[in-house]
Structures are given as structure tokens and as C-alpha cells.
Design a protein around this motif. Structure first.
Motif, PDB file in Angstrom:
ATOM      1  N   THR A  27      -9.951  55.110-147.587  1.00 17.70           N
ATOM      2  CA  THR A  27     -10.239  54.688-146.215  1.00 17.70           C
ATOM      3  C   THR A  27     -11.451  55.430-145.675  1.00 17.70           C
ATOM      4  O   THR A  27     -12.313  54.839-144.996  1.00 17.70           O
ATOM      5  N   TYR A  28     -11.552  56.707-145.981  1.00 18.69           N
ATOM      6  CA  TYR A  28     -12.733  57.487-145.593  1.00 18.69           C
ATOM      7  C   TYR A  28     -13.983  56.921-146.266  1.00 18.69           C
ATOM      8  O   TYR A  28     -15.030  56.745-145.620  1.00 18.69           O
ATOM      9  N   ILE A  29     -13.889  56.632-147.565  1.00 19.85           N
ATOM     10  CA  ILE A  29     -15.034  56.085-148.290  1.00 19.85           C
ATOM     11  C   ILE A  29     -15.422  54.719-147.731  1.00 19.85           C
ATOM     12  O   ILE A  29     -16.609  54.384-147.643  1.00 19.85           O
ATOM     13  N   ASP A  59      -7.602  47.412-146.470  1.00 21.97           N
ATOM     14  CA  ASP A  59      -8.277  46.145-146.726  1.00 21.97           C
ATOM     15  C   ASP A  59      -8.954  45.631-145.461  1.00 21.97           C
ATOM     16  O   ASP A  59     -10.095  45.154-145.495  1.00 21.97           O
ATOM     17  N   LEU A  60      -8.280  45.753-144.329  1.00 25.85           N
ATOM     18  CA  LEU A  60      -8.839  45.291-143.059  1.00 25.85           C
ATOM     19  C   LEU A  60     -10.052  46.120-142.654  1.00 25.85           C
ATOM     20  O   LEU A  60     -11.109  45.589-142.302  1.00 25.85           O
ATOM     21  N   LEU A  61      -9.909  47.445-142.697  1.00 21.44           N
ATOM     22  CA  LEU A  61     -10.996  48.321-142.264  1.00 21.44           C
ATOM     23  C   LEU A  61     -12.222  48.224-143.172  1.00 21.44           C
ATOM     24  O   LEU A  61     -13.347  48.441-142.727  1.00 21.44           O
ATOM     25  N   SER A  62     -12.015  47.895-144.434  1.00 17.11           N
ATOM     26  CA  SER A  62     -13.138  47.801-145.384  1.00 17.11           C
ATOM     27  C   SER A  62     -13.771  46.421-145.389  1.00 17.11           C
ATOM     28  O   SER A  62     -14.730  46.186-146.139  1.00 17.11           O
ATOM     29  N   GLY A  63     -13.247  45.505-144.609  1.00 17.53           N
ATOM     30  CA  GLY A  63     -13.782  44.147-144.617  1.00 17.53           C
ATOM     31  C   GLY A  63     -13.407  43.363-145.852  1.00 17.53           C
ATOM     32  O   GLY A  63     -14.193  42.553-146.335  1.00 17.53           O
TER      33      GLY A  63
END
Length: 294
Positions: free
Chosen positions: A26-28, A60-64
Motif C-alpha cells: 500500500t505504501y509502494i 486494489d482500490l488505492l492503487s487504481g
């Protein structure tokens, strides 16, 4: 120019290995924009499946929509011992937990589940995944029955970095045959083969890297054997550590590594995961080896 980044999940090794892969990914994700991200793997038997479904969906949501969801049953005896979970239960725990995760990601609205290990009443996965119906499932497998099951159940496949090329190619053949039997078409980007990357421009560099790799394999192999030594995981390398190194890694000069990659390509391997100890090796690979496959 790299396509993806996969992180392991390991515990209690004392070697500083990644233990919270979804957190780190998530950080990456926040620091990147295009590279695909995935755990290789989340060891499902240790986790509450609804919590994992929600955490992975959040990533998945935060990374698009860049998540590749890698899962496995686990193989290190000391990890199961540390969690006080019998390793003999790994298969059944995995199957039930994956049933819950699939329900969580594909059910419209709320659902319930009552199984042997897990019970959920009137629950819903929040948030929904960005990729629909869900992120791609990837499974780590080595034994014939696991490879065949992965093909039947629609998993993409991870093949480990510890086996020789001959063993990897045989496992790939088993998976391809099972895919054909299941009516699935083989996708070269649906099988990721991990390989150690050892760039050496002189004989002295080569021998030093081989010695270091052999020590690492010895440590990793110990994790994959039962305390009594009577059982071992499919992740355990050839007993001949020198053979395991020189016949199982991308080793040598850039030109020699290109030849090895071409031999993998001839066997249907198009997706290679590089295991490296230093970023400089990745930079050299990108500059001197990638162009041969552009």
C-alpha cells in the motif's frame, strides 16, 4: 521499465524478511503509478479471510486496480509452529478461506458463510475491489497435484526461485497439460517464474556470488524441512547446492543471462521475477539485458 513488484510474506525467521506485505505494498502504491503490485504470497491459512479480502480490496482500490493477488498454503514448519497451527491443516484451511474471499469479492450485497473453520453472518466486503469481478488470483505451487489444482481453479501460477531450470520446465508442462484438460488457454503472462539474479563479469565475482547463494539456499532449505527432517517442501532446492545455484539462477555476464532468458522463452516462459540482493543489479539488468527483449 519493470512491469510488477511482488513481495513475500514470512515470519519468525530473524532475517528481516517482509511480514506485512499488504501494508508495504500500500505504501509502494502511493509512491508509484503504473507498476503492478502483489504479494507472493499471502499465506492464507494464517489469516481471517474476511479481513484479508477487505485489506486486499483496499490496496486494489488505492492503487487504481494494480493488485495481483498472490496466495499460497505456506511451507515453513517454524511459521506454522509459531502461529500454533498444524501444518497438516494448511490445505483445508486454504480452500475454505479462499471460498470466503471469492464470495466476498463476487457476491452482490451481503452473504453468510458457515464452514469448518470460519463463520460469518450477514457480512459485506468493504470496499469493493477496483478490478472486476476481482483482482487476478495467483497461486504458488510445486507438487503435481497443486499445479493441476491451480490450473483447474483458474489461478495464475508462481514457480519458485529455488529449483533448477529442468524442474521448473517440468512443472510448467504439468500446469499446461492441466490447463488444456480444463479447457483453459495458456497465457505466458499467467505464469511467473522467479529466478535469482547474479550478475558477474569476472570469474572471481562469479565464484563469490555462487558461494553466497549456496549459503542462502542452505538457510532457506532448512525452513522447508520438518523438524525431524523426514518431510520437505517442494520449495526445497536440489541437495547439491552448487548445482542448484549454477543450474537454477540467472548467473554470469549480461550476454550469458540473455542466453539463459532465451532458453526460458523457448520453453514458454515470458514472465520472470528477479530476486536480487541489491538495486544495482536491477539497474544493470534494465540497461544491458532488457533491450534484447524489447
Amino acid at each position: 521499465g519493470y512491469y510488477s513488484n511482488f513481495l513475500v510474506e514470512h515470519h519468525f525467521s530473524g532475517l528481516g524478511q517482509v511480514s506485512a506485505s499488504l501494508n508495504l505494498l500500500t505504501y509502494i502504491a502511493a509512491k508509484t503509478s503504473t507498476i503492478r503490485l502483489g504479494p507472493a504470497v499471502v499465506v492464507i491459512p494464517w489469516h481471517n479471510p474476511m479481513l484479508i479480502a477487505e485489506q486486499a480490496a483496499t490496496l486494489d482500490l488505492l492503487s487504481g486496480g494494480r493488485l495481483d493477488f498472490g496466495v499460497g498454503k505456506g511451507y515453513r514448519y517454524n511459521e506454522f509452529q509459531g502461529f500454533c497451527i498444524p501444518i497438516e491443516e494448511s490445505g483445508e484451511r486454504f480452500e475454505e478461506a479462499m471460498e470466503v474471499i471469492r464470495k466476498a469479492w463476487t457476491t452482490e450485497g451481503r452473504f453468510s458463510h458457515h464452514g469448518k473453520r470460519w463463520h460469518f453472518d450477514d457480512v459485506v466486503c468493504e470496499p469493493a475491489t477496483a478490478q472486476q469481478p476481482h483482482p487476478p488470483f495467483w497461486m504458488a505451487a510445486g507438487r503435481a497435484e497443486s499445479l493441476q489444482n491451480a490450473a483447474r481453479e483458474g489461478y495464475n501460477l508462481f514457480l519458485d526461485q529455488f529449483q533448477t531450470f529442468d524442474v521448473i520446465f517440468e512443472r510448467l508442462r504439468i500446469y499446461k497439460q492441466a490447463m488444456a484438460a480444463a479447457g483453459r488457454k495458456y497465457d505466458p503472462l499467467g505464469v511467473a517464474v522467479a529466478r535469482g539474479l547474479l550478475i558477474a563479469n569476472t570469474d572471481a565475482e562469479r565464484e563469490a556470488l555462487i558461494a553466497k547463494r549456496m549459503k542462502m539456499l542452505d538457510v532457506m532449505n532448512a525452513f522447508g524441512r520438518s523438524p525431524k527432517g523426514d518431510q520437505k517442501s517442494s520449495m526445497v532446492s536440489d541437495d547439491d547446492l552448487y548445482k542448484a545455484t549454477v543450474e537454477g539462477t540467472l548467473i554470469g555476464t549480461p550476454d550469458e543471462i540473455i542466453e539463459r532468458l532465451q532458453s526460458m522463452q523457448a520453453e514458454g516462459v515470458e514472465y520472470v521475477l528477479l530476486a536480487v540482493a541489491a538495486p544495482e543489479a536491477l539497474r544493470t539488468f534494465a540497461k544491458e539485458i532488457m533491450p534484447a527483449f524489447a
